[in-house]
Design an enzyme around this catalytic site. Structure first.
Site, PDB file in Angstrom:
ATOM      1  N   PHE A   1      -8.869  -1.912 -50.388  1.00 34.53           N
ATOM      2  CA  PHE A   1      -8.364  -1.705 -49.437  1.00 34.53           C
ATOM      3  C   PHE A   1      -6.758  -0.965 -50.076  1.00 34.53           C
ATOM      4  O   PHE A   1      -6.162  -2.260 -50.387  1.00 34.53           O
ATOM      5  CB  PHE A   1      -8.045  -2.446 -48.708  1.00 34.53           C
ATOM      6  CG  PHE A   1      -7.650  -1.575 -47.140  1.00 34.53           C
ATOM      7  CD1 PHE A   1      -8.602  -1.352 -45.706  1.00 34.53           C
ATOM      8  CD2 PHE A   1      -6.200  -1.648 -45.936  1.00 34.53           C
ATOM      9  CE1 PHE A   1      -8.152  -0.411 -44.787  1.00 34.53           C
ATOM     10  CE2 PHE A   1      -5.724  -0.649 -45.237  1.00 34.53           C
ATOM     11  CZ  PHE A   1      -6.445  -0.473 -44.385  1.00 34.53           C
TER      12      PHE A   1
ATOM     13  N   ASP B   1      -9.839 -11.070 -50.778  1.00 35.97           N
ATOM     14  CA  ASP B   1      -9.365 -10.907 -49.063  1.00 35.97           C
ATOM     15  C   ASP B   1     -10.878 -10.622 -48.313  1.00 35.97           C
ATOM     16  O   ASP B   1     -11.594 -10.228 -48.828  1.00 35.97           O
ATOM     17  CB  ASP B   1      -8.973  -9.087 -49.512  1.00 35.97           C
ATOM     18  CG  ASP B   1      -8.176  -8.318 -47.860  1.00 35.97           C
ATOM     19  OD1 ASP B   1      -9.929  -8.241 -46.939  1.00 35.97           O
ATOM     20  OD2 ASP B   1      -7.308  -7.362 -47.850  1.00 35.97           O
TER      21      ASP B   1
ATOM     22  N   TYR C   1      -8.470  -8.936 -36.288  1.00 40.41           N
ATOM     23  CA  TYR C   1      -8.862  -8.319 -35.622  1.00 40.41           C
ATOM     24  C   TYR C   1     -10.007  -7.345 -35.716  1.00 40.41           C
ATOM     25  O   TYR C   1     -10.355  -6.624 -34.829  1.00 40.41           O
ATOM     26  CB  TYR C   1      -7.894  -7.558 -35.152  1.00 40.41           C
ATOM     27  CG  TYR C   1      -6.685  -6.683 -36.866  1.00 40.41           C
ATOM     28  CD1 TYR C   1      -7.409  -5.867 -37.150  1.00 40.41           C
ATOM     29  CD2 TYR C   1      -6.140  -7.085 -37.002  1.00 40.41           C
ATOM     30  CE1 TYR C   1      -7.480  -5.550 -38.112  1.00 40.41           C
ATOM     31  CE2 TYR C   1      -5.771  -6.945 -38.457  1.00 40.41           C
ATOM     32  CZ  TYR C   1      -6.029  -5.637 -38.649  1.00 40.41           C
ATOM     33  OH  TYR C   1      -5.930  -5.102 -39.449  1.00 40.41           O
TER      34      TYR C   1
ATOM     35  N   ARG D   1     -18.542   5.264 -41.501  1.00 38.72           N
ATOM     36  CA  ARG D   1     -18.592   3.774 -40.962  1.00 38.72           C
ATOM     37  C   ARG D   1     -18.800   3.632 -39.933  1.00 38.72           C
ATOM     38  O   ARG D   1     -18.703   3.763 -39.145  1.00 38.72           O
ATOM     39  CB  ARG D   1     -17.509   3.566 -41.804  1.00 38.72           C
ATOM     40  CG  ARG D   1     -17.007   2.493 -42.527  1.00 38.72           C
ATOM     41  CD  ARG D   1     -16.058   2.104 -42.763  1.00 38.72           C
ATOM     42  NE  ARG D   1     -14.618   1.699 -41.523  1.00 38.72           N
ATOM     43  CZ  ARG D   1     -14.109   0.897 -41.340  1.00 38.72           C
ATOM     44  NH1 ARG D   1     -13.437   0.635 -42.579  1.00 38.72           N
ATOM     45  NH2 ARG D   1     -13.532   0.951 -40.110  1.00 38.72           N
TER      46      ARG D   1
END
Ligand SMILES: *Cc1c(COP(=O)(O)O)cnc(C)c1O
Length: 407
Positions: free
Chosen positions: A124, A194, A219, A366
């Site tokens: 990312f 991660d 989240y 996605r």
């Protein structure tokens, strides 16, 4: 596979009752829980109560009386079992981006003399940006890009730390955490994972895999709410020695002694920085109540079932879409990605028809499957809508080609 057969799978689903705990708008199949998890009904209650009672009536006394001061540790201890960590090894605070900086800095400090950081080219972007920032601020350090295939060859005695996402945010491809961690540590480097697309999506065994540090957000699959604070894990064997340079008072050994100089707190508390965003922990804590009712093995089994079914139905009905995610469920997380040159317009058309997925540049559609609230009939309906978008050519509407700020 018919819609009726999907309904039978749902009837046998041990997690089925949890769906009613979420506030999901009618007529929507929500497949973006890997971007922002859905709202647990109890989270809305909890945040409202925190505002009215703890803030409104308790005022400053709530730092003690309502346990505000301990929220980062309390939330960390509740996330720990979901990621295979022990009590005291996890705290919750700041964003994943900031936490990447802290653990990279801690790792570099534990490997003096080594000058290289390895990161996945497909990681990312914020992880890559933060590594660049840390390398510049603390270094110079050299950053080398690897892929799953080139990692082993890139490990040498100069490598201080390796930063990887267990599950690729775009393709859903999953590293073998145990094997990769062993490889990295055999070369003497520190392993940082991660877990943004792992926590709450699949079983994670940080300590069983001997991981050094990990970060992740709350989240996405954990449903903590927009911008809810991220977690950071430090293996207990590193807690005495590990230092991170964002030496704020909430990471101090005695924050209310107001000493003139920094002394790191014991344990993972030293990875905290400043005053926690208290209200943002409310949604997270309510959401973590739901996680106590879910067996993570059931979550994984359902995730594999949902993602495999989606791949099968979409490949049958939308041959225009090319599968990007690994076909082997062992090698993927809880999302499925397809490729199409007009992916953006297709996702927008599907959203207008009630199927919420998302798009990642340059051409990835996605779809995330959060097993706590997505059902097999949802999967069937989503594939049906996608098939309709192609059959009717609905995606060709020029309105769908215009990019919104957040894709
Ligand atoms: C979602 C995600 C992030 C988000 O970082 P923030 O600091 O919360 O914006 C970071 N890394 C990965 C791998 C992600 O999937």
């Amino acid at each position: 596979m018919s819609r009726e057969e999907c309904a039978e799978l749902d009837a046998a689903d041990p997690l089925a009752a949890l769906r009613a705990e979420f506030e999901l708008p009618g007529g929507v199949v929500y497949l973006a829980g890997n971007s922002l998890g859905a709202l647990p009904k109890a989270a809305a209650e909890r945040v409202g109560e925190m505002v009215r009672e703890e803030w409104g009536r308790g005022l400053v006394g709530s730092w003690n009386a309502a346990g505000w001061f301990d929220l980062p540790r309390a939330a960390g201890d509740r996330i720990a079992p979901l990621i295979g960590a022990a009590p005291g090894e996890v705290v919750v605070g700041d964003s994943t981006s900031v936490n990447v900086f802290k653990v990279v800095a801690a790792a570099l400090g534990l490997r003096p003399g080594r000058r290289v950081i390895l990161s996945d080219l497909d990681n990312f972007p914020t992880d890559r940006y933060m590594i660049e920032g840390a390398a510049g601020a603390l270094g110079p350090y050299e950053i080398r890009d690897v892929t799953a295939a080139t990692l082993a060859g890139a490990l040498d005695a100069d490598v201080a730390a390796v930063v990887l996402s267990e599950v690729d945010y775009r393709t859903g491809a999953r590293y073998d955490m145990a094997e990769t961690t062993r490889l990295v540590q055999d070369a003497g480097a520190i392993m940082i994972w991660d877990l943004c697309h792992s926590a709450g999506a699949l079983p994670v065994e940080l300590n069983a895999c001997g991981v050094d540090f990990a970060v992740g957000c709350t989240y996405k699959y954990l449903n903590g709410g927009p911008g809810s604070p991220a977690f950071v894990f430090a293996a207990s064997r590193h807690l005495a020695e590990a230092r991170q340079p964002l030496s704020g008072w909430h990471g101090h050994a005695a924050p209310f002694a107001f000493e003139p100089s920094y002394r790191p707190a014991e344990g993972a508390t030293r990875f905290l920085v400043g005053t926690p965003p208290v209200l943002s922990y409310g949604g997270l804590m309510a959401s973590l109540d739901l996680w106590e009712k879910a067996d993570i093995a059931d979550v994984r089994a359902k995730s594999v079932s949902l993602t495999s079914l989606f791949i099968r139905l979409v490949e049958e009905r939308c041959p225009e879409l090319e599968l990007v995610s690994p076909r082997d469920p062992e090698r993927r997380g809880s999302q499925v990605a397809f490729r199409h040159a007009e992916g953006y317009a297709i996702v927008r058309a599907a959203i207008d028809r009630g199927v919420v997925g998302d798009f990642r540049a340059p051409d990835i559609l996605r779809f995330g499957f959060a097993p706590l609230y997505v059902s097999h009939t949802d999967v069937w309906d989503a594939a049906d809508v996608l098939a309709d978008v192609f059959e009717t050519g609905a995606w060709r509407d020029p309105a769908y080609a215009r990019r919104l700020a957040v894709t």
